[in-house]
Design a protein around this motif. Structure first.
Motif, short mmCIF file in Angstrom:
data_model
loop_
_atom_site.label_atom_id
_atom_site.label_comp_id
_atom_site.label_asym_id
_atom_site.label_seq_id
_atom_site.Cartn_x
_atom_site.Cartn_y
_atom_site.Cartn_z
N TRP A 24 45.95 -4.86 -7.87
CA TRP A 24 45.65 -5.72 -6.69
C TRP A 24 44.19 -6.11 -6.66
O TRP A 24 43.84 -7.25 -6.36
N HIS A 25 43.33 -5.18 -7.00
CA HIS A 25 41.89 -5.49 -7.01
C HIS A 25 41.56 -6.55 -8.08
O HIS A 25 40.69 -7.40 -7.89
N LYS A 26 42.29 -6.45 -9.17
CA LYS A 26 42.01 -7.41 -10.25
C LYS A 26 42.52 -8.84 -9.90
O LYS A 26 41.86 -9.83 -10.21
N ASP A 27 43.69 -8.88 -9.21
CA ASP A 27 44.29 -10.19 -8.90
C ASP A 27 44.00 -10.66 -7.49
O ASP A 27 44.61 -11.64 -7.01
N TYR A 28 43.13 -9.99 -6.81
CA TYR A 28 42.92 -10.32 -5.38
C TYR A 28 42.42 -11.77 -5.21
O TYR A 28 42.88 -12.49 -4.32
N HIS A 29 41.49 -12.21 -6.05
CA HIS A 29 40.92 -13.57 -5.90
C HIS A 29 41.75 -14.65 -6.61
O HIS A 29 41.38 -15.83 -6.55
N ASN A 36 48.70 -11.28 -1.33
CA ASN A 36 47.81 -10.14 -1.02
C ASN A 36 48.38 -9.27 0.09
O ASN A 36 48.35 -8.02 0.04
N LEU A 37 48.94 -9.93 1.12
CA LEU A 37 49.54 -9.14 2.22
C LEU A 37 50.75 -8.37 1.73
O LEU A 37 50.99 -7.21 2.15
N ASN A 38 51.55 -9.00 0.88
CA ASN A 38 52.71 -8.28 0.33
C ASN A 38 52.26 -7.07 -0.49
O ASN A 38 52.88 -5.98 -0.41
N GLU A 42 53.18 -3.17 0.36
CA GLU A 42 53.81 -2.29 -0.64
C GLU A 42 53.03 -0.99 -0.79
O GLU A 42 53.61 0.11 -0.88
N LEU A 43 51.71 -1.12 -0.82
CA LEU A 43 50.88 0.12 -0.94
C LEU A 43 51.05 1.00 0.28
O LEU A 43 51.10 2.24 0.17
N ILE A 44 51.12 0.36 1.47
CA ILE A 44 51.30 1.18 2.69
C ILE A 44 52.64 1.89 2.64
O ILE A 44 52.78 3.07 2.98
N GLU A 45 53.70 1.15 2.22
CA GLU A 45 55.02 1.77 2.14
C GLU A 45 55.01 2.93 1.13
O GLU A 45 55.59 4.01 1.37
N LEU A 46 54.40 2.70 -0.04
CA LEU A 46 54.35 3.76 -1.05
C LEU A 46 53.57 4.97 -0.55
O LEU A 46 53.98 6.13 -0.75
N THR A 47 52.45 4.69 0.15
CA THR A 47 51.65 5.80 0.70
C THR A 47 52.45 6.57 1.76
O THR A 47 52.41 7.81 1.83
#
Length: 489
Positions: A24-29, A36-38, A42-47
């Motif tokens: 995500w950090h690499k593809d953010y821009h 980005n919101l998706n 996904e990270l929140i769900e995984l966490t």
């Protein structure tokens, strides 16, 4: 508890979470805001899934320690953190379902990475194509600039060529004007040459006549010196006088040919010029042809009358002082031939115009005058006057509208009805010598000529115009006997 911890370790959930964060950090821009919101969701769900598994392990560990084991740790660390930051209920799904979801998420991430890699490759290809397109565009712009420069050069060359062409046109116009001036000069020289040739012919005729007269005088002188009796000499002298040719007799054949040629020129040149002049004011071609025909006929009548009057005055003047081998009649004709310029042609022109003004067969617009064709009338009068000096004289054949067409006297006009036997009107008269036709005339033959001939005079109103003072003065000019004195002879 140990099995749950082992499963959590085998799934490498935190590694997956770290990989997702790095991706995500690499593809953010690069990716969009929705993507980005998706990713964040996904990270929140995984966490949340990992935290649920950790809380389950925490619950099992606390249950294994008894009622009081780990109480202080829970009070000191877990409860304050839950009270201030985060609280979450026990997940409603089982551990297996959670692991399956994690695997699905990993698979989706792999597909997303593949799609991202393909997207990156497509972007690289598109960048390469864009660079090549830009290079082609730059080359086209360069070619366009070169073409624009060539066009500017062509425009400048064309402007220079146009200026040079205009200069050449002006030069050619100047050359044309000078050529026209030279042509006019040559024409004047040619006219002067024609006058010189005419004078030379006249002088040659004069020399021939004088030579003949000299021969006759020498023959008479020889006869006078012969020993024949005086009465026989006097009797033989009269035949000599009757056989002595005059200048008119010597030049009769040449003048005959020249006047016939002049009559043909009147038909071919002066008639067409007069017809073109009249067509500006009269739309009816038949009326124009009638006007020209009547003008020629009236010119011959007036010229013959003027010739008879002039001849009478010459005979009257010569009768008191005439002597010589020729008769008085031959002397009068010879004098007229030598002095054709004494013929007052302007008076004859005025007489012809006056006769045409009262002719009921023709009409003319009131705002113009028959003076328009005075050049044709003048030349015809001169030719007709000179034709009366021939032996025998030339004259016009009798012509009348509605007469039977004679192929020996006329030829049909182009607009005639060739099956019509009667003459509608005449275009040009026939020239005759006695009863023989010398030059054919031209006539228009159409059916119904007799009915057209019976038109009343009201159809062609009689012109009655008062002559201006200058024309009246010119009309009164004539060859009076006082003007023809012995000094002119």
């Amino acid at each position: 508890m140990a099995d749950t911890l082992r499963r959590l370790t085998n799934t490498s959930s935190f590694s997956v979470l770290q990989d997702k964060l790095e991706s995500w950090h690499k593809d953010y821009h690069v990716i969009s805001c929705d993507q980005n919101l998706n990713r964040c969701c996904e990270l929140i769900e995984l966490t949340a899934k990992i935290q649920g598994q950790l809380f389950a392990i925490l619950n099992l560990t606390a249950a294994e320690g008894g009622h009081y084991a780990g109480v202080d740790t829970l009070k000191m660390r877990l409860l304050p953190w839950l009270g201030t930051c985060f609280s979450m209920a026990r997940p409603s799904v089982t551990d297996d379902t959670s692991l399956q979801l994690i695997q699905d998420s990993v698979e989706k991430d792999r597909k997303i990475r593949e799609l991202s890699a393909s997207h990156d490759s497509d972007m690289l290809k598109m960048d390469t194509q864009l660079c090549s397109t830009r290079l082609q565009l730059d080359s086209i712009r360069a070619e366009l600039a070169v073409a624009q420069n060539e066009l500017d050069d062509t425009k400048s060359k064309s402007a220079t060529t146009l200026l040079a062409t205009e200069d050449e046109i002006l030069q050619l116009k100047a050359d044309l004007r000078s050529a026209h001036e030279q042509v006019e000069i040559y024409k004047r020289k040619l006219d002067a040459l024609d006058d010189y040739e005419r004078q030379i012919r006249l002088l040659r005729d004069e020399v021939s006549y004088l030579s003949t007269e000299k021969a006759m005088l020498q023959e008479r002188l020889v006869r006078s010196r012969s020993p024949s009796p005086l009465p026989r000499l006097s009797r033989s002298s009269s035949p000599v006088r009757s056989e002595s040719p005059t200048r008119a007799q010597l030049t009769n054949s040449s003048r005959h040919a020249r006047l016939i040629s002049r009559f043909s020129d009147l038909y071919a040149v002066e008639r067409l010029e007069a017809q073109a002049m009249l067509r500006r004011y009269i739309a009816d071609l038949d009326m124009v042809q009638k006007i020209i025909f009547i003008a020629v006929v009236e010119s011959f009548k007036t010229a013959k009358l003027a010739y008879r009057q002039f001849k009478l005055r010459v005979r009257k003047t010569l009768s008191t002082s005439h002597f010589g081998p020729e008769s008085l009649e031959d002397a009068a004709v010879d004098y007229i031939v030598r002095n054709l310029d004494l013929y007052d042609v302007q008076a004859s022109v005025n007489d012809v115009i006056n006769a045409m003004n009262v002719n009921p067969r023709i009409s003319f617009p009131p705002e113009v005058d028959f003076v328009l064709i005075s050049a044709l009338i003048r030349d015809t009068c001169r030719a007709a006057f000179a034709m009366q000096t021939l032996d025998p004289p030339l004259d016009l054949a009798f012509a009348s509208d509605g007469e039977l067409y004679n192929d020996n006297k006329y030829r049909r006009s182009y607009d005639s009805e060739f099956s019509a036997p009667l003459v509608m009107h005449h275009v040009w008269p026939a020239l005759v010598e006695g009863d023989a036709v010398v030059v054919k005339g031209e006539a228009v033959t159409r059916r119904g000529a007799l009915w057209n001939r019976s038109r009343s005079r009201s159809a062609s109103p009689v012109r009655s115009r008062s002559l201006s003072p200058s024309r009246s003065l010119a009309f009164k000019r004539s060859l009076s006997p006082g003007r023809l004195t012995a000094s002119h002879l």
